[in-house]
Design a protein around this motif. Structure first.
Motif, PDB file in Angstrom:
ATOM      1  N   ALA A 112       0.824  -1.211   0.000  1.00  0.00           N
ATOM      2  CA  ALA A 112       0.000   0.000   0.000  1.00  0.00           C
ATOM      3  C   ALA A 112       0.860   1.263   0.000  1.00  0.00           C
ATOM      4  N   ILE A 115       1.918   1.906  -3.555  1.00  0.00           N
ATOM      5  CA  ILE A 115       0.760   2.458  -4.263  1.00  0.00           C
ATOM      6  C   ILE A 115       0.562   3.918  -3.878  1.00  0.00           C
ATOM      7  N   ARG A 116       0.678   4.193  -2.603  1.00  0.00           N
ATOM      8  CA  ARG A 116       0.526   5.563  -2.079  1.00  0.00           C
ATOM      9  C   ARG A 116       1.524   6.512  -2.731  1.00  0.00           C
ATOM     10  N   LEU A 119       0.604   7.278  -6.389  1.00  0.00           N
ATOM     11  CA  LEU A 119      -0.534   8.195  -6.463  1.00  0.00           C
ATOM     12  C   LEU A 119      -0.142   9.624  -6.086  1.00  0.00           C
ATOM     13  N   VAL A 135      -6.111   4.140  -1.832  1.00  0.00           N
ATOM     14  CA  VAL A 135      -4.997   3.189  -1.694  1.00  0.00           C
ATOM     15  C   VAL A 135      -5.507   1.856  -1.153  1.00  0.00           C
ATOM     16  N   THR A 136      -6.371   1.913  -0.146  1.00  0.00           N
ATOM     17  CA  THR A 136      -6.934   0.701   0.436  1.00  0.00           C
ATOM     18  C   THR A 136      -7.725  -0.085  -0.607  1.00  0.00           C
ATOM     19  N   SER A 139      -5.304  -1.705  -3.122  1.00  0.00           N
ATOM     20  CA  SER A 139      -4.606  -2.823  -2.483  1.00  0.00           C
ATOM     21  C   SER A 139      -5.516  -4.049  -2.380  1.00  0.00           C
ATOM     22  N   THR A 187      -2.886  -3.721   4.880  1.00  0.00           N
ATOM     23  CA  THR A 187      -2.915  -2.424   4.201  1.00  0.00           C
ATOM     24  C   THR A 187      -3.220  -1.296   5.180  1.00  0.00           C
ATOM     25  N   LEU A 191      -0.592   1.752   6.321  1.00  0.00           N
ATOM     26  CA  LEU A 191      -0.890   3.175   6.131  1.00  0.00           C
ATOM     27  C   LEU A 191      -0.877   3.926   7.453  1.00  0.00           C
ATOM     28  N   SER A 195       2.847   5.939   7.136  1.00  0.00           N
ATOM     29  CA  SER A 195       2.557   7.109   6.299  1.00  0.00           C
ATOM     30  C   SER A 195       3.427   8.321   6.651  1.00  0.00           C
TER      31      SER A 195
END
Length: 216
Positions: A112, A115-116, A119, A135-136, A139, A187, A191, A195
């Motif tokens: 995740a 992916i974050r 993005l 993102v969630t 994922s 995930t 995060l 994060s």
């Protein structure tokens, strides 16, 4: 210029992954099962290496990718249902199955963060609830896609030994639901925990500046 110290760290991470890959391919439980298990990692690593000079990720993202690749290489070598350490855990705690597969799906939630990053750097999205939710969702979609691929492999190979080792259900009729649920939990935890660290690394990227999560 990108921080040369980071480049050395990234190269070291790559060497560790390559070392585990070489170990993994030496006398695995079965070469067909090994190929099916490690293929996603090999494809992903190839892409990451190919775009390294054009789209360099944070060190945190590379560490996560390395961890996920290593998990797949270990699972491919032994098959997910026969990883020795988790056989030992099974015996010590009287579990009814080897939980390496479920551990792997939980840890896959770390993706995740990758992916974050994509993005944040490639879309107008900034930190906040929308980013968290998207993102969630992505994922969880990847986790579901992986389960569909496993099902297709089972159908194409007509449930042969390699397919059964690849699926690794160990007799659980709810294995697919467990796998996706653990990926979702992983995930959310990734995060919540990483994060802030991820944001600090994004801000330190010399080739991409951020202010309050927005590109300047």
């Amino acid at each position: 210029m990108v921080n040369d110290k980071n480049t050395k760290v990234h190269f070291f991470i790559l060497l560790v992954v390559l070392a585990v890959f070489i170990w993994s391919v030496i006398k695995p439980a079965g070469y067909l099962t090994w190929a099916m298990e490690v293929a996603p990692a090999v494809v992903g690593l190839t892409i990451v290496i190919a775009i390294y000079n054009k789209f360099r990720l944070t060190t945190l993202s590379y560490i996560i990718i390395a961890i996920l690749a290593i998990i797949m290489f270990v699972g491919g070598h032994y098959t997910y249902s026969r990883v020795p350490l988790f056989d030992w855990v099974k015996d010590v705690f009287n579990f009814n199955r080897n939980h390496y597969d479920r551990f792997g799906h939980l840890i896959k939630g770390l993706f995740a963060i990758v992916i974050r990053e994509i993005l944040l750097r490639k879309t107008p999205l900034s930190q906040g609830s929308w980013l968290f939710g998207i993102v969630t969702s992505i994922s969880l979609s990847i986790a579901a896609l992986y389960e569909i691929i496993e099902w297709l492999v089972s159908k194409i190979t007509k449930g042969g030994k390699a397919a059964k080792d690849f699926l690794g259900t160990q007799g659980s009729i709810w294995d697919t639901q467990w796998d996706m649920s653990l990926a979702l939990v992983g995930t959310i935890l990734a995060l919540l925990i990483f994060s802030k660290l991820h944001d600090s690394q994004l801000k330190n990227l010399s080739y991409k500046k951020y202010s309050n999560g927005k590109k300047n």
